[in-house]
Write a protein that holds these residues in place. Structure first.
Motif, short mmCIF file in Angstrom:
data_model
loop_
_atom_site.label_atom_id
_atom_site.label_comp_id
_atom_site.label_asym_id
_atom_site.label_seq_id
_atom_site.Cartn_x
_atom_site.Cartn_y
_atom_site.Cartn_z
N THR A 159 -18.96 73.71 18.58
CA THR A 159 -17.72 72.92 18.54
C THR A 159 -16.46 73.77 18.46
OG1 THR A 159 -17.86 72.75 16.13
CG2 THR A 159 -18.90 70.99 17.41
N LYS A 160 -16.59 75.06 18.22
CA LYS A 160 -15.41 75.90 17.99
C LYS A 160 -15.10 76.67 19.27
CE LYS A 160 -16.72 76.26 13.14
NZ LYS A 160 -17.23 77.15 12.08
N TRP A 161 -14.06 76.23 19.97
CA TRP A 161 -13.77 76.78 21.29
C TRP A 161 -12.29 77.16 21.43
CZ3 TRP A 161 -17.73 77.46 24.75
CH2 TRP A 161 -18.93 76.78 24.47
N GLN A 162 -12.06 78.21 22.22
CA GLN A 162 -10.75 78.45 22.80
C GLN A 162 -10.80 77.93 24.24
OE1 GLN A 162 -10.01 82.70 22.52
NE2 GLN A 162 -8.73 82.40 20.72
N VAL A 163 -9.69 77.34 24.68
CA VAL A 163 -9.66 76.76 26.02
C VAL A 163 -8.40 77.21 26.75
CG1 VAL A 163 -11.05 74.73 25.45
CG2 VAL A 163 -8.57 74.65 25.11
N ALA A 228 -13.58 77.52 28.76
CA ALA A 228 -13.73 77.44 27.30
C ALA A 228 -14.58 78.63 26.86
CB ALA A 228 -14.39 76.13 26.89
N GLN A 229 -14.20 79.24 25.75
CA GLN A 229 -14.99 80.37 25.25
C GLN A 229 -15.16 80.25 23.74
OE1 GLN A 229 -13.01 84.11 26.07
NE2 GLN A 229 -11.28 83.68 24.71
N THR A 230 -16.29 80.79 23.28
CA THR A 230 -16.55 80.89 21.85
C THR A 230 -17.27 82.21 21.60
OG1 THR A 230 -17.48 79.73 19.92
CG2 THR A 230 -18.81 79.73 21.92
N PHE A 231 -17.20 82.68 20.36
CA PHE A 231 -17.76 83.99 20.02
C PHE A 231 -18.87 83.79 18.99
CE2 PHE A 231 -13.57 84.55 21.71
CZ PHE A 231 -13.75 85.59 22.61
N ILE A 232 -20.08 84.14 19.42
CA ILE A 232 -21.30 83.88 18.64
C ILE A 232 -21.70 85.15 17.91
CG2 ILE A 232 -23.74 83.27 18.80
CD1 ILE A 232 -22.93 81.79 21.47
N LEU A 286 -19.50 83.77 24.74
CA LEU A 286 -20.01 82.72 25.63
C LEU A 286 -18.82 82.07 26.31
CD1 LEU A 286 -22.07 80.72 26.82
CD2 LEU A 286 -21.89 79.40 24.69
N LEU A 287 -18.80 82.12 27.65
CA LEU A 287 -17.71 81.55 28.45
C LEU A 287 -18.28 80.45 29.34
CD1 LEU A 287 -14.78 81.63 29.64
CD2 LEU A 287 -15.66 83.30 31.29
N VAL A 288 -17.60 79.31 29.35
CA VAL A 288 -18.02 78.16 30.16
C VAL A 288 -16.89 77.79 31.11
CG1 VAL A 288 -18.66 75.72 30.11
CG2 VAL A 288 -19.59 77.28 28.40
N GLN A 289 -17.25 77.58 32.39
CA GLN A 289 -16.30 77.09 33.39
C GLN A 289 -16.74 75.70 33.82
OE1 GLN A 289 -15.32 79.52 37.02
NE2 GLN A 289 -16.12 77.74 38.14
N ASN A 319 -13.92 80.39 17.20
CA ASN A 319 -12.96 80.39 18.30
C ASN A 319 -11.89 81.48 18.11
OD1 ASN A 319 -11.53 79.23 16.22
ND2 ASN A 319 -11.36 77.21 17.17
N THR A 320 -12.23 82.50 17.37
CA THR A 320 -11.36 83.67 17.20
C THR A 320 -11.96 84.86 17.94
OG1 THR A 320 -10.63 82.89 15.03
CG2 THR A 320 -10.29 85.22 15.53
N TYR A 321 -11.14 85.51 18.76
CA TYR A 321 -11.64 86.64 19.53
C TYR A 321 -12.17 87.74 18.62
CZ TYR A 321 -11.93 90.82 22.33
OH TYR A 321 -12.40 91.97 22.92
N ALA A 322 -13.29 88.33 19.06
CA ALA A 322 -13.82 89.53 18.41
C ALA A 322 -14.44 90.41 19.49
CB ALA A 322 -14.85 89.16 17.34
N ASP A 323 -14.40 91.70 19.29
CA ASP A 323 -14.99 92.61 20.28
C ASP A 323 -16.48 92.34 20.42
OD1 ASP A 323 -12.56 93.83 20.73
OD2 ASP A 323 -12.90 95.41 19.25
N TYR A 324 -16.98 92.47 21.65
CA TYR A 324 -18.38 92.18 21.95
C TYR A 324 -18.86 93.15 23.02
CZ TYR A 324 -16.38 90.06 26.13
OH TYR A 324 -15.70 89.86 27.30
#
Length: 469
Positions: A159-163, A228-232, A286-289, A319-324
């Motif tokens: 549920t936690k996304w950046q869009v 939409a992207q989220t960081f797992i 994880l990025l979703v188009q 939904n906060t960017y982190a290096d991956y």
């Protein structure tokens, strides 16, 4: 001895032939829309052989068609005890009254059946998430809002996304474009949308667990691509299943590696698209188009599960960017849906059996595959040209497709080939009222009273006639 052996083989062969053909009379009645006698025939068959799976399945289908939900449910439960393909048949019957009912009086027994399914390790987690969604709706309908949220939380979707959006997608032209958000995940990145405005990633905080993510809350999704992207954050290196349902086309990347791609704009259930992906210990992007050029709106739901479809609990997402660790490239190895594979095989092996065509078409429709469903239902229609149940299945298909020409033609055909069908009577009644033929409407209302057993629909039509006069 040879004569005795021949007699034994003849007896065995005759018994097998009778077993194979004991539904022949039923199918003749079914094709002629003689559903009352067809049901009676099936009930006699199951009375003599309560292990006849085809008979139980057709009883469930016919009782559902006759709006006898309790009997449909009982027939399906009798079948369910016999099959080792529980998930596949639950998928095929999920949206019918053989499983689901909104009637308060029937909920207790159905909920007990749901509990049995939830406790069965063989049943796929996608079905179990549907159960939590149904239980959540039931709780909401009676004002139990805590219970509603509790059930939805068990679906455990992300549920936690950046869009960010919107990007051009007229006639699906944007599907394979390398739009900048694909390679620029940081919040400081700036992009230009299809209106030439500057845009950037922002946090979307309006979605609760169990709800589908709806980009339309933020964007005009017509002819648009949305990202939409989220960081797992995974506790360990692990292989998991990534499961996604959508309205719209789909691409998905894990650590910048393309893992799912579907250009067709399907409107489907949760967990429709599945693939095995590797999560690294630590942070993973994880990025979703999601794209639309035909459908009126977009949504998506993402779950991370084991092979059994049960959500995993050894990760968090943000939904906060982190290096991956960026992997790049592509690894497109979609897991085909077991229900589709199973019913495709049965339909191909039994090309003259209407049952498997009906069930395969329903699975396709649930997954938004209207063209595939139409192909299968047309095969069924060729086998039983005047069968109203198959024609009603086609009606639902044409509604999904927005095919008004075929919808009108099929509606007229149903009224002709099965004038006493409940749907036929309702269609004829509405037409009579619309044309102010009130005497005809009165006659049709009397027939509806018998067909509908004086239920709420009948009373509604009675009121509408009195109001029109």
């Amino acid at each position: 001895m040879r004569i005795l052996l021949s007699l034994v083989l003849l007896i065995v062969f005759s018994a097998n032939l009778k077993a194979q053909n004991d539904l022949d009379n039923f199918w003749d009645l079914f094709k002629k829309n003689n559903y009352t006698e067809a049901i009676s025939e099936l009930e006699n068959i199951t009375l003599n052989d309560n292990t006849n799976q085809e008979a139980w399945l057709m009883l469930a289908i016919l009782f559902d068609n006759q709006q006898e939900s309790y009997k449909a449910f009982q027939a399906f439960k009798n079948f369910y005890k016999l099959t080792d393909k529980k998930s596949e048949y639950l998928v095929a019957f999920w949206r019918t009254s053989a499983i689901y009912s909104s009637t308060l009086l029937e909920r207790k027994e159905r909920d007990a059946f749901f509990e049995e399914i939830l406790n069965d390790p063989i049943v796929d987690g996608a079905i179990k998430s549907n159960i939590h969604g149904t239980r959540g709706s039931w709780a909401f309908n009676v004002g139990d809002f805590d219970g509603h949220l509790s059930q939805l939380s068990k679906i455990q979707n992300l549920t936690k996304w950046q869009v960010v959006g919107e990007f051009e997608n007229i006639s699906a032209s944007g599907f394979d474009k390398n739009y900048s958000p694909i390679n620029q995940p940081k919040s400081t990145a700036r992009f230009t949308n299809k209106e030439e405005a500057e845009i950037y990633w922002f946090n979307s905080d309006v979605f609760r667990v169990g709800e589908w993510i709806r980009p339309g809350y933020h964007f005009d999704t017509d002819n648009s691509i949305i990202f939409a992207q989220t960081f797992i954050t995974s506790e360990i290196d692990q292989d998991v299943q990534l499961r996604i349902g959508t309205s719209g086309s789909l691409k998905a990347w894990v650590n910048d590696q393309l893992v799912l791609s579907e250009i067709e704009e399907y409107d489907n259930y949760a967990d429709t698209y599945r693939t095995k992906v590797s999560l690294k210990k630590g942070v993973n992007r994880l990025l979703v188009q999601i794209g639309c050029s035909e459908l009126p709106g977009q949504n998506f739901m993402v779950r991370i599960t084991g092979d059994d479809g049960i959500p995993l609990n050894n990760f968090t997402h943000s939904n906060t960017y982190a290096d991956y660790p960026s992997v790049g490239g592509e690894n497109l190895d979609r897991i085909e849906l077991p229900a589709e594979i199973y019913f495709e095989e049965l339909s191909n092996k039994n090309p003259d059996n209407l049952l498997y065509h009906i069930l395969l078409s329903r699975v396709y429709l649930d997954n938004g595959k209207t063209n595939q469903a139409q192909r299968v239902l047309k095969k069924a229609e060729n086998l039983a040209p005047d069968n109203s149940l198959i024609l009603v299945e086609l009606l639902e298909l044409y509604i999904d497709q927005g095919n008004e020409t075929e919808l009108g033609a099929t509606t007229e055909k149903i009224k002709t080939v099965d004038p006493e069908n409940k749907l036929s009577l309702l269609l004829q009644f509405n037409e009579a009222v619309s044309n102010e033929n009130y005497d005809d409407a009165e006659d049709l209302l009397a027939r509806l009273k018998v067909a509908l057993d004086n239920n709420a629909t009948y009373l509604e039509k009675k009121i509408s006639l009195e109001s029109a006069r």
